[in-house]
Design a protein around this motif. Structure first.
Motif, PDB file in Angstrom:
ATOM      1  N   ALA A  32       0.838  -1.204   0.000  1.00 53.22           N
ATOM      2  CA  ALA A  32       0.000   0.000   0.000  1.00 53.22           C
ATOM      3  C   ALA A  32       0.873   1.255   0.000  1.00 53.22           C
ATOM      4  O   ALA A  32       0.555   2.250  -0.671  1.00 53.22           O
ATOM      5  N   GLN A  33       1.985   1.207   0.730  1.00 53.61           N
ATOM      6  CA  GLN A  33       2.903   2.346   0.751  1.00 53.61           C
ATOM      7  C   GLN A  33       3.539   2.543  -0.618  1.00 53.61           C
ATOM      8  O   GLN A  33       3.678   3.673  -1.103  1.00 53.61           O
ATOM      9  N   TYR A  34       3.935   1.435  -1.255  1.00 54.47           N
ATOM     10  CA  TYR A  34       4.508   1.517  -2.600  1.00 54.47           C
ATOM     11  C   TYR A  34       3.514   2.148  -3.575  1.00 54.47           C
ATOM     12  O   TYR A  34       3.868   3.049  -4.350  1.00 54.47           O
ATOM     13  N   GLU A  35       2.271   1.687  -3.525  1.00 58.28           N
ATOM     14  CA  GLU A  35       1.242   2.204  -4.444  1.00 58.28           C
ATOM     15  C   GLU A  35       1.018   3.699  -4.209  1.00 58.28           C
ATOM     16  O   GLU A  35       0.964   4.485  -5.159  1.00 58.28           O
ATOM     17  N   GLN A  36       0.900   4.083  -2.951  1.00 58.90           N
ATOM     18  CA  GLN A  36       0.557   5.458  -2.603  1.00 58.90           C
ATOM     19  C   GLN A  36       1.715   6.424  -2.819  1.00 58.90           C
ATOM     20  O   GLN A  36       1.524   7.546  -3.316  1.00 58.90           O
ATOM     21  N   GLU A  37       2.919   6.008  -2.467  1.00 58.14           N
ATOM     22  CA  GLU A  37       4.054   6.934  -2.469  1.00 58.14           C
ATOM     23  C   GLU A  37       4.865   6.911  -3.760  1.00 58.14           C
ATOM     24  O   GLU A  37       5.569   7.884  -4.052  1.00 58.14           O
ATOM     25  N   LEU A  38       4.777   5.825  -4.537  1.00 55.42           N
ATOM     26  CA  LEU A  38       5.611   5.720  -5.732  1.00 55.42           C
ATOM     27  C   LEU A  38       4.828   5.442  -7.012  1.00 55.42           C
ATOM     28  O   LEU A  38       4.935   6.202  -7.979  1.00 55.42           O
ATOM     29  N   LYS A  39       4.039   4.376  -7.027  1.00 57.12           N
ATOM     30  CA  LYS A  39       3.392   3.983  -8.277  1.00 57.12           C
ATOM     31  C   LYS A  39       2.422   5.043  -8.786  1.00 57.12           C
ATOM     32  O   LYS A  39       2.473   5.438  -9.964  1.00 57.12           O
TER      33      LYS A  39
END
Length: 240
Positions: A32-39
């Motif tokens: 979820a952090q990857y999706e929100q902060e990067l992707k």
């Protein structure tokens, strides 16, 4: 899709964590952090830079689906079985090859590149390790238009911003068929034609990142256009 605001410092924090914990279990726990902060921000950034490129270099485009590289590594032929890249990156490519798969777009023409990794961010452009037919076309163009090529890569503003070309994979000798004292000998030994400039973490997490990239890419446009012309990909005057 939401418009680009900025990459949060949490984006770089995630990448630092991934570097220390490059395992599927850790990634899934932090997906979820990857999706929100990067992707999601990267997709929005690509769309914003695409808008900027419409006036800078209309033939080069960005697509959230095709420009963003996958976070997963291809480990089939690698001794390093770490499943994830510890950076995110995007590729802006010539629209005339935009219907091809990403790997073909990257190797089939020159374009612009963005690489985000804590302490190792940069942007640049050119073409990396083109297949032999494309490399041969570039070599032929170097012979035919050496003056035009050197006018671009020796330009003071270009050198000040991007330095010299990356020498990765450079041959120690000239390719077969060229005399040892060939006027274009320096360049005929290259197998990649890329250049770039570092970006600080502060620049990458600044809301003005799209405009900064547009300035760098505008300065690199003559270089990219020369390479694309050698490959048979012409510049465009508009997106129409």
């Amino acid at each position: 899709m939401d418009s680009f605001t900025q990459f949060s410092p949490k984006a770089l924090t995630f990448l630092r964590g991934l570097k220390k914990n490059n395992r599927k279990e850790w990634f899934e726990a932090h997906r979820a952090q990857y999706e929100q902060e990067l992707k999601l921000p990267l997709a929005a950034l690509i769309e914003e830079v695409d808008v900027q490129l419409a006036t800078v270099a209309p033939e080069i485009i960005g697509s959230p689906k095709k420009s963003a590289f996958r976070i997963h590594r291809d480990v089939r032929f690698s001794k390093d079985k770490a499943p994830y890249k510890t950076h995110v990156a995007s590729w802006f490519f010539h629209r005339d090859i935009g219907t091809r798969m990403q790997s073909e777009a990257v190797h089939g023409g020159a374009g612009f590149y963005l690489h985000i990794s804590p302490g190792e961010c940069f942007c640049g452009g050119g073409i990396w390790m083109p297949p032999r037919p494309g490399l041969n076309k570039i070599r032929e163009a170097l012979v035919d238009d050496l003056e035009g090529w050197e006018e671009i890569v020796h330009d003071k503003a270009f050198r000040r911003r991007f330095g010299t070309l990356d020498q990765e994979g450079m041959l120690t000798r000239l390719p077969r068929g060229y005399a040892a004292d060939h006027p274009a000998g320096e360049w005929l030994r290259y197998q990649s034609f890329t250049a770039g400039t570092p970006l600080t973490d502060a620049e990458v997490t600044d809301p003005k990142l799209p405009k900064l990239l547009a300035r760098h890419f505008a300065a690199m446009t003559p270089f990219v256009r020369w390479l694309n012309l050698a490959l048979g990909l012409r510049p465009h005057s508009s997106r129409l």
